[in-house]
Design an enzyme around this catalytic site. Structure first.
Site, PDB file in Angstrom:
ATOM      1  N   ARG A 120       0.784  -1.217   0.109  1.00 53.34           N
ATOM      2  CA  ARG A 120      -0.094   0.034  -0.208  1.00 53.34           C
ATOM      3  C   ARG A 120       0.998   1.180   0.084  1.00 53.34           C
ATOM      4  NH1 ARG A 120      -4.643   0.558   4.105  1.00 53.34           N
ATOM      5  NH2 ARG A 120      -4.938   2.438   2.907  1.00 53.34           N
ATOM      6  N   ARG A 169      -3.180  10.587   6.503  1.00 51.13           N
ATOM      7  CA  ARG A 169      -1.789  11.157   6.561  1.00 51.13           C
ATOM      8  C   ARG A 169      -1.592  12.202   5.397  1.00 51.13           C
ATOM      9  NH1 ARG A 169      -2.830   5.704   5.627  1.00 51.13           N
ATOM     10  NH2 ARG A 169      -2.258   4.185   7.453  1.00 51.13           N
ATOM     11  N   LYS A 211       9.892   6.276  15.740  1.00 51.45           N
ATOM     12  CA  LYS A 211      10.088   5.223  14.688  1.00 51.45           C
ATOM     13  C   LYS A 211      10.322   5.871  13.548  1.00 51.45           C
ATOM     14  CE  LYS A 211       8.343   1.947  11.826  1.00 51.45           C
ATOM     15  NZ  LYS A 211       7.476   2.061  10.631  1.00 51.45           N
ATOM     16  N   PRO A 228      15.295   1.581  14.251  1.00 49.77           N
ATOM     17  CA  PRO A 228      13.868   1.822  14.069  1.00 49.77           C
ATOM     18  C   PRO A 228      12.936   0.641  14.927  1.00 49.77           C
ATOM     19  CG  PRO A 228      14.777   2.437  12.260  1.00 49.77           C
ATOM     20  CD  PRO A 228      15.868   1.692  13.113  1.00 49.77           C
ATOM     21  N   ASP A 230       9.508  -1.287  15.543  1.00 49.20           N
ATOM     22  CA  ASP A 230       8.058  -1.283  15.279  1.00 49.20           C
ATOM     23  C   ASP A 230       7.678  -2.588  16.027  1.00 49.20           C
ATOM     24  OD1 ASP A 230       9.154  -3.426  13.680  1.00 49.20           O
ATOM     25  OD2 ASP A 230       8.119  -2.889  11.708  1.00 49.20           O
ATOM     26  N   HIS A 232       7.218  -5.811  14.846  1.00 45.97           N
ATOM     27  CA  HIS A 232       7.906  -6.724  14.510  1.00 45.97           C
ATOM     28  C   HIS A 232       9.141  -6.752  15.295  1.00 45.97           C
ATOM     29  CE1 HIS A 232       5.742  -7.869  11.111  1.00 45.97           C
ATOM     30  NE2 HIS A 232       5.784  -6.738  10.757  1.00 45.97           N
TER      31      HIS A 232
END
Length: 272
Positions: A120, A169, A211, A228, A230, A232
């Site tokens: 996306r 956004r 992040k 960074p 996130d 995960h």
């Protein structure tokens, strides 16, 4: 067209590593990447890579873009051999390199990346470029589009990027473009700053959090100490580094280790 044999380099791993959103696989062994006013096709043939560009273009732009002057084997040699998890992740993602990308493009890309997935994000970036970028032609006659400059997006209304699938956004990108266009934040100055100072400056931009700022520092400014975090990464560290990731051991290359872990969590662990 030139051919190079490059250790620790894999175009498909880089393409899917979440750091570049204008690089796409266009064939079983071929990728295409757009950066600035360049459009490059790369084909992998065993250990060799065919770059469909001139030697001059490769030396003046792509060599630095892909960080090909750096020995990533030396980074891997820093890994604690007793850390089986990181050793496994680094072996799986051994072709990843940290790209040196345009600062403005990375700011927009990672503003868009929030609560989003890679396909996306790529579509959003493509939509913005087609709508507001400059149309150029490849040698084959195909059309591609540059990334629009801040002043172009600064002139838009806050919701004008919603048709490009940005949703909420849109206002992040437009407001940030205005801050840069009116001189409130200087990209040129950020490029000269240390990691700590650059991150502080990036956090002034509308919609940029920890992040996103770290992603920009790592994938554009090449501050390899950026790490960074996130979901995960949080899950991986909670499971494998209960006392925290040993950043001191990897001082100055934490971001490379982050990419190995991120890529493994995304693609390797479920197949491993």
């Amino acid at each position: 067209m030139i051919t190079k044999e490059i250790p620790y380099f894999d175009i498909f791993q880089i393409c899917n590593s979440g750091q570049c959103f204008r690089m796409n696989q266009i064939g079983e062994d071929t990728c295409r990447v757009i950066a600035g006013e360049y459009n490059l096709k790369i084909k992998q043939e065993g250990a060799a890579y065919i770059f469909f560009c001139t030697e001059d273009e490769f030396e003046s732009f792509w060599k630095d873009y892909f960080d090909l002057g750096t020995d990533y084997g030396a980074y891997r040699d820093k890994i604690n051999p007793k850390d089986s998890y990181l050793c496994q992740a680094a072996e799986f993602g051994k072709g990843i390199r940290i790209l040196k990308q345009d600062l403005w493009e990375m700011i927009v890309s990672f503003l868009i990346s929030q609560q989003n997935n890679i396909p996306r994000i790529r579509r959003c970036i493509q939509n913005i470029c087609q709508q507001y970028g400059k149309a150029l032609k490849t040698e084959e006659g195909d059309t591609f589009y540059t990334f629009p400059q801040p002043e172009i997006l600064a002139a838009l209304g806050e919701d004008d990027l919603k048709p490009c699938n940005l949703g909420y956004r849109s206002k992040y990108v437009v407001r940030t473009a205005r801050m840069i266009s009116n001189g409130e934040v200087s990209l040129e100055e950020i490029e000269k700053m240390s990691y700590k100072k650059a991150k502080e400056e990036l956090l002034k931009l509308f919609g940029v959090g920890e992040k996103v700022a770290d992603c920009i520092c790592l994938f554009s400014l090449h501050h390899l100490e950026a790490f960074p975090m996130d979901t995960h990464m949080i899950q991986a560290l909670e499971q494998h580094y209960k006392r925290g990731f040993p950043k001191r051991r990897y001082q100055g290359v934490q971001g490379v280790m982050q990419q190995y872990i991120f890529y493994w969590e995304l693609f390797g662990r479920k197949n491993g």
